[in-house]
Design a protein around this motif. Structure first.
Motif, PDB file in Angstrom:
ATOM      1  N   SER A  78       0.840  -1.205   0.000  1.00  0.00           N
ATOM      2  CA  SER A  78       0.000   0.000   0.000  1.00  0.00           C
ATOM      3  C   SER A  78       0.874   1.254   0.000  1.00  0.00           C
ATOM      4  CB  SER A  78      -0.924  -0.002   1.210  1.00  0.00           C
ATOM      5  OG  SER A  78      -0.170   0.018   2.385  1.00  0.00           O
ATOM      6  N   GLY A 107      -8.398   5.647  -6.511  1.00  0.00           N
ATOM      7  CA  GLY A 107      -7.228   5.192  -5.758  1.00  0.00           C
ATOM      8  C   GLY A 107      -7.497   5.147  -4.266  1.00  0.00           C
ATOM      9  N   MET A 108      -8.199   6.162  -3.761  1.00  0.00           N
ATOM     10  CA  MET A 108      -8.494   6.202  -2.328  1.00  0.00           C
ATOM     11  C   MET A 108      -9.402   5.052  -1.920  1.00  0.00           C
ATOM     12  SD  MET A 108      -8.803  10.216  -1.360  1.00  0.00           S
ATOM     13  CE  MET A 108      -9.965  10.730  -2.578  1.00  0.00           C
ATOM     14  N   GLU A 109     -10.332   4.703  -2.802  1.00  0.00           N
ATOM     15  CA  GLU A 109     -11.193   3.549  -2.513  1.00  0.00           C
ATOM     16  C   GLU A 109     -10.364   2.269  -2.427  1.00  0.00           C
ATOM     17  OE1 GLU A 109     -15.591   4.592  -4.279  1.00  0.00           O
ATOM     18  OE2 GLU A 109     -14.164   3.644  -5.628  1.00  0.00           O
ATOM     19  N   ASN A 110      -9.415   2.140  -3.342  1.00  0.00           N
ATOM     20  CA  ASN A 110      -8.580   0.938  -3.331  1.00  0.00           C
ATOM     21  C   ASN A 110      -7.817   0.804  -2.029  1.00  0.00           C
ATOM     22  OD1 ASN A 110      -9.290   0.156  -5.883  1.00  0.00           O
ATOM     23  ND2 ASN A 110      -7.662   1.339  -6.854  1.00  0.00           N
ATOM     24  N   LEU A 111      -7.446   1.942  -1.456  1.00  0.00           N
ATOM     25  CA  LEU A 111      -6.653   1.894  -0.235  1.00  0.00           C
ATOM     26  C   LEU A 111      -7.518   1.980   1.016  1.00  0.00           C
ATOM     27  CD1 LEU A 111      -3.711   4.098  -1.469  1.00  0.00           C
ATOM     28  CD2 LEU A 111      -3.746   1.630  -1.215  1.00  0.00           C
ATOM     29  N   GLY A 112      -8.821   1.927   0.829  1.00  0.00           N
ATOM     30  CA  GLY A 112      -9.708   1.824   1.982  1.00  0.00           C
ATOM     31  C   GLY A 112      -9.955   3.106   2.738  1.00  0.00           C
ATOM     32  N   PHE A 113      -9.898   4.270   2.083  1.00  0.00           N
ATOM     33  CA  PHE A 113     -10.223   5.526   2.761  1.00  0.00           C
ATOM     34  C   PHE A 113     -11.716   5.545   3.134  1.00  0.00           C
ATOM     35  CE2 PHE A 113      -6.751   8.763   1.791  1.00  0.00           C
ATOM     36  CZ  PHE A 113      -5.818   7.812   1.449  1.00  0.00           C
TER      37      PHE A 113
ATOM     38  N   ARG C 204      -2.635   2.602  -9.001  1.00  0.00           N
ATOM     39  CA  ARG C 204      -3.356   3.330  -7.950  1.00  0.00           C
ATOM     40  C   ARG C 204      -3.871   2.372  -6.883  1.00  0.00           C
ATOM     41  NH1 ARG C 204      -7.539   6.808 -11.127  1.00  0.00           N
ATOM     42  NH2 ARG C 204      -7.039   5.451 -12.866  1.00  0.00           N
ATOM     43  N   SER C 212     -12.759   0.260  -0.161  1.00  0.00           N
ATOM     44  CA  SER C 212     -13.901   0.918   0.466  1.00  0.00           C
ATOM     45  C   SER C 212     -14.725   1.503  -0.664  1.00  0.00           C
ATOM     46  CB  SER C 212     -13.429   2.019   1.417  1.00  0.00           C
ATOM     47  OG  SER C 212     -12.695   2.987   0.713  1.00  0.00           O
TER      48      SER C 212
END
Lengths: 550, 228, 295
Positions: A78, A107-113, C204, C212
């Motif tokens: 990550s 991208g933020m969704e992929n990293l769980g934000f 990404r 999420s």
């Protein structure tokens, strides 16, 4: 502080006999703006992708790469995704989502934000980039430049420490490209983001970057400041073409005398010229005013739909036989539409097109060919040779085989004839298509934006080949382009398209001479200066009496 | 995978037999029962795929093929009732396997309805194209799909079957009491369209299936995708 | 931002459409169906001025009229013969049956038109992401590719047109063949390009761990109130059907068409439920009128 480094890195592609890059040692400091350059096949893109292990090419890697002191293998996945941001060449292909908002948060969704975090960050970013008006749009409705900005913003939302860019402006028009590079400069200067960029278009980058690394055949040749590099490349065969025009002008007259004095941009070059005193002689212009008109458009109108404003309005244009006619103009002025209309793809609603004095109703497909912007679209068959045979068959050409072999030899791609078109490089592919368009021995060749995404070397090769066809075989070429420098070097006449009309048509030299803003870098350097104003480097060499020593 | 494949073929076959043959046994609760069978044969695949970890390249390729299936009618705008969507789904399924075939088919239905507007037919279309993709994928390595003739036979059959499934929304949704004459009437009225669809499938498969399979196969090998 | 019916949480909207369809299929009574149909028409008019409805009106009308005519011709169940058509009896009951089927069909089709106006693709994908997140992502990707591929098809067709490959002229055979050639180029080209899309997704962080999902919609107070309303009126509609109200029995004895007693109450509940968009949109309309008046 060192942020990214390589130790003795070599890389070999599967089934390749030689290494793509070899024993590379690089230390990138935090806040550096590094330009990675080199001729085609020098391994610059390979090296850039090795910095981003998730998308690194398959093959065998020797040596090690590290980020902030840790080797890449020890980094959290990550962390790699977040801190190393990557922008690719094609703005269209990078976009995965259907609207701008979704694209930004992908991208933020992929990293769980969480949703709250995303809202806050997007609001911030949208304000910085001024993307407010785009947020609710479909990604498909954006222009190329806007798309690339959205791609950049989507990556910046992850707070990267390093931006890796693989020819990010190659597909953009000159204005959007400048805006994009200006944005990179801001990110580097105002936020200290480290930038590593692979690019062919170095004109603007040389004044922004603090380091240039040049690779050649997989080996690091130079790692130095832009000004130093210019003085070292002054006599390099291929790389010379990559240098900024300002530097080239200087080097043509003072090859490598004072490295610290070499100008990198227009301002510096103008200051240098102020101190010079070159006599000049009026060059004898080769004029093709006597050529007969081959194609005439009179009072032509075109609109895509009833009720919509016209794209072309009351347009007059005369193309003479055996000339290379460039049509230039900003985005959305109808350049491509005009080319389509000449090609018979769309039909004008008013006015006539005459070919050799006769009204054109339907083109004889043999007399007119089209070299598309994207050469891949040309091929139906899965090898180049099969495509040529197919064309020959379709048009019932006689002695086709001889013609094919002759052209293959002439353009030096005979060894590629059984390859799949998609396995060729950009320059090779364009030559392959050019042969396809020439098989029917057309009198007119239409060219749409031929230099997009090409490196300077391939551009030069293309220019020479087409120039040869125009001069030796009397081919008439009509080209639509954004590339001012290419046009000024090769086209014989130019027309400016503005608001659906041709506003001016002149010889290339006169055309750019009289323009103030829409003109070449060399002309901007030399106009209103002490010297005789010129448009291209070649012209300067011809007309200024102090000749280059080299 | 190799061992579960024959079982899957049998299950899929049984389902279609039951679905088509059911009215012969029972006209009373035909609708409710066959609806249940359809849901039971469809949902597990949907859920299974949703749970599966898919590499980004495979995800994108599936999406591209579904999008091609959805826009494939555009070049045929000038020829009424000809559209190669089913052909594209079959091609994708043969090369990429039953699961991806199922996804391409279902996705093509969802997305083209998102652009053209949903109707009561949406679930039936998802089912029909999803199942065409699934079965084509299951049969992908059999002798039938290896021969051009076999592919054409398959294309003809699914062309007709597609129409039958699409008629079900009307039969289920509107005709409350099952009535043979009405059903047959309705089915015969759509026969022209179903036949056109079937014949188009055959023609497309006959002329183009070899080159399409070659293109998708080349791509799959070049990037090492969908290897199990 | 949009107010009114469209501004409600997608799950509430979905529930409304499910209940409305269920109601239309359960209440097989001409008066109920007519009421429901009129409510749906009015809702469509309020939602977009009937623009979408106009596009589909011919298809809907043809389907409605056809079922209304064809049912009595082929359905011979009943006790009252009205007349003979080609030696087949036409039953009084069958005519009612035809009317009911046709009203149900037309109402459901019109309801779907309002569904397409209200459940926009982003809401549709949101609903999918609740139950099948991977599918939602796939739908989004495909939605992004559709306009891109259309643009590419145009580009391909321009290039090939100059080469002599046309889909606009020539025999049907050659047009179909050329159309497939265009698709074939699109396939080869787009597959190749898609690798870059996948790389940009991986770069990404796609596939690293649990994704999420950005939540553009959340339940507000008005959503909860509407939920209660939907559940209550929905249960009442079900109860009414279970009691046999709102269903016109055709056999063994033809029930009279007019309503009596309790049935009026269920008609009221039914219209209240089906007409939900009207009440919610109407409120906004009146507010705006009032607002402009006072300015």
């Amino acid at each position: 502080m060192e942020i990214l480094s390589t130790q003795q890195v070599s890389f070999t592609y599967p089934n390749a006999t030689t290494r793509a890059i070899q024993d590379i040692n690089i230390q990138v400091q935090q806040g550096d703006f590094v330009v990675l350059c080199g001729p085609s096949g020098s391994g610059k893109s390979t090296l850039l992708r090795l910095f981003k292990p998730e998308i690194a090419p398959h093959g065998s890697l020797e040596g090690s790469l590290s980020f902030q002191g840790k080797t890449m293998d020890d980094l959290e996945p990550s962390m790699k995704a977040k801190e190393l941001g990557m922008v690719f060449q094609d703005p269209e292909n990078q976009i995965a989502m259907d609207n701008v908002m979704e694209e930004l948060i992908f991208g933020m969704e992929n990293l769980g934000f969480t949703t709250e975090q995303m809202r806050k960050k997007v609001a911030e970013m949208v304000n910085f980039f001024g993307l407010n008006h785009l947020l609710d749009k479909k990604t498909d409705e954006l222009s190329g430049g806007e798309k690339q900005l959205v791609n950049l913003a989507a990556i910046l939302l992850l707070d990267p420490k390093v931006l890796l860019l693989d020819e990010p402006t190659a597909q953009l028009d000159p204005i959007a490209a400048k805006d994009f590079i200006y944005m990179l400069q801001r990110l580097n200067e105002e936020f200290g983001i480290t930038v590593i960029i692979v690019e062919h278009r170095l004109e603007e980058l040389f004044t922004i970057a603090n380091r240039v690394i040049m690779l050649e055949k997989g080996v690091k040749r130079f790692d130095t400041t832009p000004r130093e590099l210019v003085s070292k490349l002054a006599n390099h065969q291929t790389m010379r073409g990559y240098l900024p025009s300002a530097a080239l002008l200087y080097l043509s007259f003072y090859p490598g005398l004072y490295p610290e004095e070499i100008p990198l941009n227009v301002k510096e070059a103008r200051n240098w010229l102020k101190a010079q005193n070159f006599d000049s002689e009026e060059a004898v212009l080769v004029d093709n005013l006597n050529n007969q008109p081959i194609l005439e458009l009179t009072e032509v109108d075109f609109r895509y739909e009833k009720g919509k404003p016209p794209v072309l309005y009351n347009l007059d244009l005369t193309i003479r036989g055996g000339e290379w006619h460039a049509i230039v103009g900003a985005n959305g002025t109808g350049k491509s539409t005009l080319l389509k209309m000449i090609g018979g793809i769309v039909k004008q609603q008013h006015g006539v097109i005459r070919y050799n004095g006769k009204k054109v109703k339907k083109w004889d497909r043999k007399s007119l060919s089209y070299l598309p912007q994207n050469p891949k679209l040309f091929f139906i068959q899965d090898t180049i040779k099969k495509e040529y045979d197919h064309i020959a068959l379709q048009h019932g050409l006689e002695n086709a085989e001889d013609r094919i072999q002759e052209l293959l030899c002439k353009f030096n791609i005979k060894h590629l004839q059984d390859r799949h078109p998609y396995d060729l490089s950009g320059g090779e592919l364009q030559k392959a298509v050019l042969i396809g368009t020439l098989l029917t021995e057309p009198t007119i060749l239409l060219i749409d934006e031929p230099t997009k995404g090409l490196d300077p070397e391939s551009k030069r090769a293309l220019g020479e080949v087409i120039s040869g066809l125009v001069k030796e075989e009397g081919l008439t070429v009509i080209m639509v382009t954004h590339d001012i420098e290419f046009t000024s070097n090769y086209a014989t006449r130019c027309s400016m398209l503005f608001q659906g009309e041709i506003t001016v048509t002149e010889n290339t030299r006169d055309f750019f001479h009289e323009n103030t803003y829409y003109t070449t870098v060399i002309n901007r350097i030399t106009r209103n200066n002490r010297v005789h104003p010129v448009v291209t480097l070649e012209e300067a060499k011809r007309t200024w009496l102090v000749q280059s020593q080299s | 995978m190799a061992r579960s494949k024959p079982i899957l073929i049998v299950v899929a076959f049984l389902i279609s037999v039951i679905l088509v043959g059911f009215p012969l046994f029972n006209t009373e609760h035909f609708m409710v029962l066959s609806l249940l069978i359809m849901v039971a044969s469809f949902l597990p695949f949907m859920i299974h795929y949703s749970k599966k970890k898919v590499r980004s390249r495979e995800l994108v390729v599936v999406a591209i093929l579904a999008a091609i299936a959805a826009v494939s009618r555009v070049p045929f705008a000038s020829i009424p009732s000809v559209q190669p969507t089913t052909f594209v789904i079959i091609m994708a399924a043969i090369v990429l396997g039953p699961q991806s075939g199922f996804v391409v088919g279902t996705l093509a239905a969802i997305v083209s309805n998102l652009f053209l507007g949903h109707g009561p037919w949406t679930p039936w279309q998802m089912y029909a194209w999803g199942m065409i993709g699934l079965t084509a994928g299951l049969l992908g390595n059999t002798r039938m799909m290896h021969s051009k003739f076999g592919r054409c036979v398959y294309g003809f059959l699914v062309g007709i079957a597609f129409g039958w499934i699409m008629n079900l929304w009307f039969v289920f949704g509107v005709i409350e009491e099952f009535n043979w004459t009405e059903v047959i009437l309705y089915y015969s009225s759509s026969l022209y369209f179903d036949l056109t669809h079937a014949i188009c499938n055959v023609l497309f498969l006959w002329v183009f299936s070899n080159s399409w399979i070659r293109i998708i196969e080349r791509f799959k090998v070049k990037y090492g995708l969908f290897e199990t | 931002m949009v107010r009114g019916f469209r501004s409600f949480h997608p799950i509430i909207l979905l529930l409304y459409y499910i209940l409305a369809i269920a109601g239309l299929m359960l209440y097989q009574q001409p008066l109920f169906l007519t009421g429901g149909f009129l409510a749906i028409l009015l809702a469509n008019l309020i939602l977009d001025g009937g623009k979408e409805l106009r596009k589909w009106r011919f298809m809907i009308m043809i389907m409605g009229v056809l079922t209304m005519i064809l049912t009595p011709i082929f359905n011979h169940k009943g006790n009252h013969i009205l007349f003979y058509l080609f030696e087949n009896p036409v039953m009084h009951e069958a005519i009612w049956q035809g009317l009911i089927i046709s009203l149900t069909l037309v109402s459901i089709l019109c309801l779907f038109i309002s569904f397409n106006i209200v459940i926009t693709p982003d809401k549709f994908i949101f609903l999918f992401s609740k139950f099948f997140p991977q599918w939602a992502l796939l739908i989004m990707l495909t939605m992004r590719f559709v306009p891109l591929l259309r643009k590419r098809l145009n580009e391909i067709s321009d290039v090939q047109c100059v080469k002599g490959l046309s889909v606009k002229s020539g025999s049907i055979k050659s047009r179909a063949k050329n159309g497939m050639f265009l698709l074939q180029i699109l396939l080869t080209w787009s597959l190749e390009e898609s690798i870059q899309t996948a790389d940009s997704m991986t770069a990404r962080g796609y596939g690293l761990g649990n994704r999420s999902k950005y939540q553009p919609f959340y339940m507000k107070r008005k959503d909860w109130i509407t939920l209660v309303f939907l559940l209550m009126s929905g249960s009442l509609v079900l109860l009414g059907w279970w009691l046999g109200d709102g269903v016109m029995a055709l056999l063994p004895i033809l029930e009279p068409f007019w309503l009596y007693g309790r049935e009026w109450f269920y008609l009221f509940v039914f219209i209240l439920l089906i007409g939900l968009p009207i009440w919610l949109e109407g409120k906004e309309l009146i507010k705006w009128k009032y607002y402009r008046h006072n300015k």
